[in-house]
Design an enzyme around this catalytic site. Structure first.
Site, short mmCIF file in Angstrom:
data_model
loop_
_atom_site.label_atom_id
_atom_site.label_comp_id
_atom_site.label_asym_id
_atom_site.label_seq_id
_atom_site.Cartn_x
_atom_site.Cartn_y
_atom_site.Cartn_z
CG HIS A 9 -0.17 0.07 2.53
ND1 HIS A 9 0.59 -1.61 2.75
CD2 HIS A 9 0.15 0.74 3.54
CE1 HIS A 9 0.97 -0.82 3.67
NE2 HIS A 9 0.86 0.51 4.81
N GLY A 66 7.75 1.36 1.09
CA GLY A 66 8.06 2.37 1.79
C GLY A 66 9.79 2.72 1.50
CB THR A 67 12.64 1.37 2.51
OG1 THR A 67 12.12 -0.44 2.87
CG2 THR A 67 12.29 2.09 3.98
N GLY A 68 11.80 0.16 0.03
CA GLY A 68 11.85 -1.15 -0.73
C GLY A 68 12.69 -2.21 -0.71
CB VAL A 69 14.05 -2.56 2.86
CG1 VAL A 69 15.49 -3.52 3.99
CG2 VAL A 69 15.48 -1.83 2.95
N GLY A 70 11.67 -4.47 2.42
CA GLY A 70 11.58 -5.68 2.06
C GLY A 70 10.94 -6.19 0.83
NE ARG A 109 5.84 4.92 4.55
CZ ARG A 109 6.00 4.35 5.53
NH1 ARG A 109 6.99 3.67 5.58
NH2 ARG A 109 4.44 4.40 5.85
NE ARG A 132 35.81 -7.46 -13.48
CZ ARG A 132 34.88 -6.52 -14.10
NH1 ARG A 132 35.29 -6.19 -15.67
NH2 ARG A 132 34.94 -5.11 -14.29
CG HIS A 133 30.88 -9.57 -13.88
ND1 HIS A 133 31.68 -8.56 -13.23
CD2 HIS A 133 31.10 -8.05 -15.17
CE1 HIS A 133 31.26 -7.35 -13.35
NE2 HIS A 133 31.64 -6.59 -14.49
NE ARG A 136 34.19 -11.85 -9.94
CZ ARG A 136 35.12 -10.57 -10.64
NH1 ARG A 136 34.43 -9.75 -10.92
NH2 ARG A 136 36.23 -10.61 -10.42
C1 RB5 Z 1 5.30 -0.84 5.81
O1 RB5 Z 1 4.99 0.18 6.52
C2 RB5 Z 1 6.49 -0.48 5.73
O2 RB5 Z 1 6.94 -0.86 6.54
C3 RB5 Z 1 6.61 -0.77 3.72
O3 RB5 Z 1 5.91 -0.33 2.66
C4 RB5 Z 1 8.23 -1.35 3.75
O4 RB5 Z 1 8.75 -0.23 3.65
C5 RB5 Z 1 9.17 -2.80 4.28
O5 RB5 Z 1 10.18 -2.85 3.49
#
Ligand code: RB5
Length: 155
Positions: A9, A66-70, A109, A132-133, A136
């Site tokens: 979302h 939000g961060t791309g991390v999750g 974000r 070379r890649h 790896r």
């Molecule tokens: C949702 O609040 C947030 O955690 C999600 O969008 C994301 O940033 C997770 O990595």
């Protein structure tokens, strides 16, 4: 080229901006959801998109939260997925050239829509260099297969 898209979302508005950009470029895509601002869990949407990319049904994937991390952590659990989380074009391009990444994760974000679509373009338009890649990447595949690597000679 055809692209698998997904977001939670928080990433939804950024994904919509990327969809408009892909439309402008004439690049086809499938949106794996979410399609509402109702709170949801990003792995629910990362997984089907990542599985479809790993199965070769799409050239690559783009994920937004939000961060791309999750999203990137979830996608990278799927064998064959190499997902990079980026907030700059240089990393996006080098991840393609050196790491043959097949998914890009962006944080709504972290980056505005203008920068995000430039990152998308660097990602989509940069070919893998091989050479070379390749050795790896083969080692990464071996980690996926066995969880181990052969001992390094002389090391
Ligand atoms: C949702 O609040 C947030 O955690 C999600 O969008 C994301 O940033 C997770 O990595």
């Amino acid at each position: 080229m055809t692209v698998a898209l997904a977001s939670d979302h928080v990433g939804l508005p950024l994904k919509q901006a990327i969809m408009a950009h892909l439309d402008e470029r004439g690049i086809s895509y499938r949106d794996f959801g979410t399609d509402s601002e109702e709170r949801c869990d990003y792995p629910q949407f990362a997984l089907p998109a990542a599985k479809a990319v790993a199965a070769g049904e799409y050239t690559c994937g783009i994920l937004c939260c939000g961060t791309g991390v999750g999203m990137s952590i979830a996608a990278n659990k799927v064998k064959g997925v190499r997902c990079v989380v980026c907030s700059d074009g240089y990393s996006a391009a080098l991840s393609r050239a050196h790491n043959d990444t097949n998914m890009l994760a962006l944080g709504s974000r972290v980056v505005g829509a203008g920068l995000a679509v430039q990152i998308v373009d660097w990602f989509l338009d940069t070919p893998y260099e091989g050479g070379r890649h390749a050795r790896r990447l083969e080692q990464i595949r071996e980690i996926e297969r066995s969880g181990e690597l052969p001992a390094r000679e002389g090391g």
